[in-house]
Design a protein around this motif. Sequence first.
Motif, PDB file in Angstrom:
ATOM      1  N   ARG A 408      15.481  94.888  33.943  1.00  0.00           N
ATOM      2  CA  ARG A 408      15.476  93.466  34.281  1.00  0.00           C
ATOM      3  C   ARG A 408      15.101  93.298  35.754  1.00  0.00           C
ATOM      4  O   ARG A 408      15.513  94.084  36.607  1.00  0.00           O
ATOM      5  CB  ARG A 408      16.856  92.830  34.050  1.00  0.00           C
ATOM      6  N   ALA A 409      14.336  92.247  36.036  1.00  0.00           N
ATOM      7  CA  ALA A 409      13.975  91.947  37.428  1.00  0.00           C
ATOM      8  C   ALA A 409      13.790  90.448  37.591  1.00  0.00           C
ATOM      9  O   ALA A 409      13.303  89.763  36.684  1.00  0.00           O
ATOM     10  CB  ALA A 409      12.699  92.681  37.836  1.00  0.00           C
ATOM     11  N   ILE A 410      14.202  89.953  38.745  1.00  0.00           N
ATOM     12  CA  ILE A 410      13.962  88.555  39.122  1.00  0.00           C
ATOM     13  C   ILE A 410      13.170  88.570  40.426  1.00  0.00           C
ATOM     14  O   ILE A 410      13.562  89.238  41.389  1.00  0.00           O
ATOM     15  CB  ILE A 410      15.277  87.781  39.343  1.00  0.00           C
ATOM     16  N   ILE A 411      12.064  87.852  40.447  1.00  0.00           N
ATOM     17  CA  ILE A 411      11.297  87.701  41.688  1.00  0.00           C
ATOM     18  C   ILE A 411      11.496  86.273  42.170  1.00  0.00           C
ATOM     19  O   ILE A 411      11.109  85.317  41.490  1.00  0.00           O
ATOM     20  CB  ILE A 411       9.797  87.985  41.478  1.00  0.00           C
ATOM     21  N   VAL A 412      12.114  86.118  43.325  1.00  0.00           N
ATOM     22  CA  VAL A 412      12.365  84.786  43.879  1.00  0.00           C
ATOM     23  C   VAL A 412      11.181  84.353  44.746  1.00  0.00           C
ATOM     24  O   VAL A 412      10.279  85.148  45.033  1.00  0.00           O
ATOM     25  CB  VAL A 412      13.666  84.770  44.714  1.00  0.00           C
ATOM     26  N   ASP A 413      11.187  83.106  45.165  1.00  0.00           N
ATOM     27  CA  ASP A 413      10.140  82.589  46.068  1.00  0.00           C
ATOM     28  C   ASP A 413       8.736  82.878  45.545  1.00  0.00           C
ATOM     29  O   ASP A 413       7.836  83.226  46.320  1.00  0.00           O
ATOM     30  CB  ASP A 413      10.289  83.210  47.464  1.00  0.00           C
ATOM     31  N   PHE A 414       8.540  82.745  44.223  1.00  0.00           N
ATOM     32  CA  PHE A 414       7.228  83.048  43.649  1.00  0.00           C
ATOM     33  C   PHE A 414       6.305  81.845  43.885  1.00  0.00           C
ATOM     34  O   PHE A 414       5.834  81.192  42.950  1.00  0.00           O
ATOM     35  CB  PHE A 414       7.353  83.360  42.153  1.00  0.00           C
ATOM     36  N   ASN A 415       6.044  81.593  45.174  1.00  0.00           N
ATOM     37  CA  ASN A 415       5.303  80.405  45.598  1.00  0.00           C
ATOM     38  C   ASN A 415       3.910  80.775  46.079  1.00  0.00           C
ATOM     39  O   ASN A 415       3.656  81.917  46.477  1.00  0.00           O
ATOM     40  CB  ASN A 415       6.049  79.685  46.721  1.00  0.00           C
ATOM     41  N   GLN A 416       3.023  79.800  46.091  1.00  0.00           N
ATOM     42  CA  GLN A 416       1.629  80.051  46.438  1.00  0.00           C
ATOM     43  C   GLN A 416       1.465  80.536  47.875  1.00  0.00           C
ATOM     44  O   GLN A 416       0.529  81.281  48.182  1.00  0.00           O
ATOM     45  CB  GLN A 416       0.797  78.786  46.221  1.00  0.00           C
ATOM     46  N   GLU A 417       2.376  80.160  48.776  1.00  0.00           N
ATOM     47  CA  GLU A 417       2.247  80.608  50.160  1.00  0.00           C
ATOM     48  C   GLU A 417       2.758  82.037  50.353  1.00  0.00           C
ATOM     49  O   GLU A 417       2.536  82.640  51.403  1.00  0.00           O
ATOM     50  CB  GLU A 417       2.991  79.668  51.111  1.00  0.00           C
ATOM     51  N   ASN A 418       3.429  82.592  49.338  1.00  0.00           N
ATOM     52  CA  ASN A 418       3.982  83.949  49.441  1.00  0.00           C
ATOM     53  C   ASN A 418       3.219  84.984  48.638  1.00  0.00           C
ATOM     54  O   ASN A 418       3.278  86.178  48.959  1.00  0.00           O
ATOM     55  CB  ASN A 418       5.439  83.967  48.959  1.00  0.00           C
ATOM     56  N   ILE A 419       2.530  84.558  47.591  1.00  0.00           N
ATOM     57  CA  ILE A 419       1.936  85.530  46.666  1.00  0.00           C
ATOM     58  C   ILE A 419       0.483  85.171  46.400  1.00  0.00           C
ATOM     59  O   ILE A 419       0.208  84.168  45.739  1.00  0.00           O
ATOM     60  CB  ILE A 419       2.723  85.572  45.343  1.00  0.00           C
ATOM     61  N   PRO A 420      -0.451  85.965  46.900  1.00  0.00           N
ATOM     62  CA  PRO A 420      -0.175  87.091  47.802  1.00  0.00           C
ATOM     63  C   PRO A 420       0.035  86.595  49.227  1.00  0.00           C
ATOM     64  O   PRO A 420      -0.487  85.552  49.604  1.00  0.00           O
ATOM     65  CB  PRO A 420      -1.448  87.929  47.700  1.00  0.00           C
ATOM     66  N   LYS A 421       0.804  87.356  50.001  1.00  0.00           N
ATOM     67  CA  LYS A 421       1.059  87.003  51.400  1.00  0.00           C
ATOM     68  C   LYS A 421       0.651  88.178  52.268  1.00  0.00           C
ATOM     69  O   LYS A 421       1.295  89.222  52.255  1.00  0.00           O
ATOM     70  CB  LYS A 421       2.528  86.673  51.628  1.00  0.00           C
ATOM     71  N   ILE A 422      -0.436  88.018  52.996  1.00  0.00           N
ATOM     72  CA  ILE A 422      -0.951  89.077  53.855  1.00  0.00           C
ATOM     73  C   ILE A 422      -0.954  88.572  55.288  1.00  0.00           C
ATOM     74  O   ILE A 422      -1.480  87.497  55.575  1.00  0.00           O
ATOM     75  CB  ILE A 422      -2.385  89.488  53.453  1.00  0.00           C
ATOM     76  N   THR A 423      -0.375  89.341  56.188  1.00  0.00           N
ATOM     77  CA  THR A 423      -0.391  88.981  57.600  1.00  0.00           C
ATOM     78  C   THR A 423      -1.692  89.447  58.215  1.00  0.00           C
ATOM     79  O   THR A 423      -2.032  90.628  58.150  1.00  0.00           O
ATOM     80  CB  THR A 423       0.790  89.634  58.342  1.00  0.00           C
ATOM     81  N   GLN A 424      -2.427  88.498  58.808  1.00  0.00           N
ATOM     82  CA  GLN A 424      -3.688  88.852  59.466  1.00  0.00           C
ATOM     83  C   GLN A 424      -3.373  89.206  60.912  1.00  0.00           C
ATOM     84  O   GLN A 424      -3.276  88.357  61.782  1.00  0.00           O
ATOM     85  CB  GLN A 424      -4.666  87.665  59.403  1.00  0.00           C
ATOM     86  N   SER A 425      -3.182  90.507  61.169  1.00  0.00           N
ATOM     87  CA  SER A 425      -2.765  90.945  62.501  1.00  0.00           C
ATOM     88  C   SER A 425      -3.866  91.685  63.246  1.00  0.00           C
ATOM     89  O   SER A 425      -3.635  92.234  64.311  1.00  0.00           O
ATOM     90  CB  SER A 425      -1.539  91.862  62.379  1.00  0.00           C
ATOM     91  N   ASP A 426      -5.071  91.725  62.672  1.00  0.00           N
ATOM     92  CA  ASP A 426      -6.157  92.465  63.301  1.00  0.00           C
ATOM     93  C   ASP A 426      -6.854  91.584  64.328  1.00  0.00           C
ATOM     94  O   ASP A 426      -7.410  90.543  63.996  1.00  0.00           O
ATOM     95  CB  ASP A 426      -7.158  92.923  62.231  1.00  0.00           C
ATOM     96  N   MET A 427      -6.822  92.003  65.605  1.00  0.00           N
ATOM     97  CA  MET A 427      -7.433  91.218  66.669  1.00  0.00           C
ATOM     98  C   MET A 427      -8.936  91.449  66.771  1.00  0.00           C
ATOM     99  O   MET A 427      -9.637  90.673  67.403  1.00  0.00           O
ATOM    100  CB  MET A 427      -6.803  91.600  68.018  1.00  0.00           C
ATOM    101  N   PHE A 428      -9.449  92.533  66.180  1.00  0.00           N
ATOM    102  CA  PHE A 428     -10.770  92.996  66.563  1.00  0.00           C
ATOM    103  C   PHE A 428     -11.826  92.972  65.461  1.00  0.00           C
ATOM    104  O   PHE A 428     -13.012  92.930  65.757  1.00  0.00           O
ATOM    105  CB  PHE A 428     -10.668  94.425  67.117  1.00  0.00           C
ATOM    106  N   LEU A 429     -11.448  93.047  64.183  1.00  0.00           N
ATOM    107  CA  LEU A 429     -12.439  93.147  63.117  1.00  0.00           C
ATOM    108  C   LEU A 429     -12.254  92.005  62.126  1.00  0.00           C
ATOM    109  O   LEU A 429     -11.222  91.909  61.476  1.00  0.00           O
ATOM    110  CB  LEU A 429     -12.302  94.489  62.380  1.00  0.00           C
ATOM    111  N   ASN A 430     -13.270  91.149  62.000  1.00  0.00           N
ATOM    112  CA  ASN A 430     -13.186  90.096  60.993  1.00  0.00           C
ATOM    113  C   ASN A 430     -13.655  90.632  59.643  1.00  0.00           C
ATOM    114  O   ASN A 430     -14.128  91.765  59.527  1.00  0.00           O
ATOM    115  CB  ASN A 430     -13.993  88.867  61.419  1.00  0.00           C
TER     116      ASN A 430
END
Length: 736
Positions: A408-430
């Motif tokens: 059994r599993a429950i996934i909370v916060d299954f919202n559009q802003e979270n899934i997928p949620k990728i942090t764009q932390s690259d300063m140098f390569l677009n």
Amino acid sequence: MPNNSNPTKRGGSNPQIGEVMSKLHLFSNARAMQSFMQSQERGFLPKCMLLGEFFAEVIVVRGKVKIPSFLRKIFLIEVLKEFNFTQKDLELLFFERNFLGFLETSPFLLQFFNELNQHKLSIKDIPQKDIYGDYEDHLRVLEEIEERYEQKLGDRGFYDFAKEYEILDEYLSAFREIEIYLDGFLSPYEKEILEKISSKVPLFFHLNIDRYNQKHFEFLCKLEPDYSYKISFPSGEIVEKIPHRLLALPKAYGCELRVEQCSFVLQRIEEWLEEGIEAEKIAVILPKEDFKDFLLATDRVRNLNFAMGFEYEGLKKEIETLALQEGGGLEEFIQRVRECEIPQSLGVSIDEILYAYERIGEVMRTLSFKEIAYLFLEEIENLRLDDSKGGKVRVVGVLETRGMELERAIIVDFNQENIPKITQSDMFLNSKIRSALSIPTLQDREELQKHYYLEIFKRTQRVELVYIEGHLAPFAKEVGVKSFERNNYTLFAKGKEIVYKEDEITLFLDREFRFSASNVKMFRECKRKFYWRYLKKLKESEEEGSVALSVGSLLHHFLFLAYSQNPSGAKEVFERLVFEEIERGSDELVKMELGLALRYMQHFFKIQSKNPKILELEREFEFMSEGFRLWGRVDRIEEIEGRVRVLDYKLGKSNTIEPIQSAFYGLYAREKYPSFPVEVGFYFINGKKLCLDNKLEEHIAELKTLLKEMIEEREFEKCTTRSSCRECIYKILCNR
């Protein structure tokens, strides 16, 4: 007599033990390895390792040792402190020329260098087409920093990335076969190492393929989604192919508030435990770790065990206090840390860091006591205390689910802003450059995260999703979720229903009211909102402004100072003020936005007169026009070729003129300078564009009509479009 009982040697006295121990199993993450070992039958456990640990064991760089991760920043900071940055370099890279600035920048640089090395690329390989003008200089600085960093490590007998290495055959000789359980990307560098190893020991990949990760493994052979494979590497021969499909479609349940999801989670866990489901086979999965605070507050019986652990604030506070004190250097700092109260579970990690500091004492002694303290704070930031008092139902992040088999599993916060949620932390390569270099793009990483979620669905007998109503992630329907219900559980007893009663309108405008562009605009958008704000005087609570507001205020102030002090040399004064603010500021996002705005403002100064005739700067005005009291503030009024121009600075890129604001400016300028023709302009800083209002007469006429309507208004009706009510602070008063 020689002892042949060592089970790690091939051909030991017990053939069965030798068979088990001579096969090596490698995993991408610790959780998958743990699940694999728990699934084994009684007896001797197979030899298991993490893939990263295996590479560290099997790769040899002659005469050097791998630098511990927590020492990398120290050597890079030393390079940055010694680097002779020009002012242009600082402007390009937004470096601060101080220890804390270098400390904050170093993770981005190390990540950048590592990613290029993982893909067997150098900075020279980065394409320089379709990029901003200073990009070549930008890369030149980064290349020189990397070269000096590698040289400094080499001088100390360290290496960070093994570009020239040997495979340790003696280590591999203990294994007759290696099986790798992959769950993520495999870089070109890792492929190269594994190809060399495969020439010495048979090597196999275990893969779960779906539509999200299929293309990343096409280098092996033709693969079909929804199958598990065992594949010989590098030949690509398929040894095993088993269907790997959804056990059951998840069901989705909507909630109004985040905290309301806890009622669903806790009730479901209670039901499943009563059904006889083992607690160890249940998991609550968090796309965002901050949801654990809600669960901590509501899990009164402590069924939950938080796999991510807890921060130990006590030690951090003690080190923060040390950072404010004067001290004698490395030896005193180490002594002071050892005097702190350190939990036993963190003791080994703390000792490793302090021992490493002592090992490179010559370098560490170049740092002040305060700098060492800040460096140490960075290193202990991610140390966590285990949840030793929790229950057996695991609360985990998405990455921790890899390899887990659940009932059994429950996934909370299954919202559009979270899934997928990728942090764009690259300063140098677009993304365009990444695609050209065959480096995973933002889209690739989003697809990988979708693969992780799909694996949860496939490895769990029953999955339930909880989301905020109106924000369900499209990914749910993408994988075929069809059951959507409302969460009917509650944490609290239902309160008495309150019947909404419309307010009686009792206040009206008169001729003494001060009309401004902002309140007239609000009246036009929503009369009831205007009523609450300006007649009932229900103001929004004072909160910290946004980054855009902070940057906009600073730029307005700097332009005022620049043109007040030296109109003909305003550009130089403005640039000096911005650089000073970047140097002393503490908010990194504000400083970055200021640096960008400084670039965009170059166009503004190019189109300005060299000797502008400034009439007014940052002037507040109030005057009567046809019986109405008008109030506002102008950024700048100047005389240009016999005309009076009102100029308003806007931070954004939009080139849309605000008609009400323009009309206010136009009426004021005509009142103040009746003998001059008047024009109103808006300069959009990020858009690098000056827009003049070509419909000023029309906008003034519209304003006069609105002012008369406001005086006569008696109903103050609510707006008809409810979408604008979502973020309105008065929506409860309006029963919206």
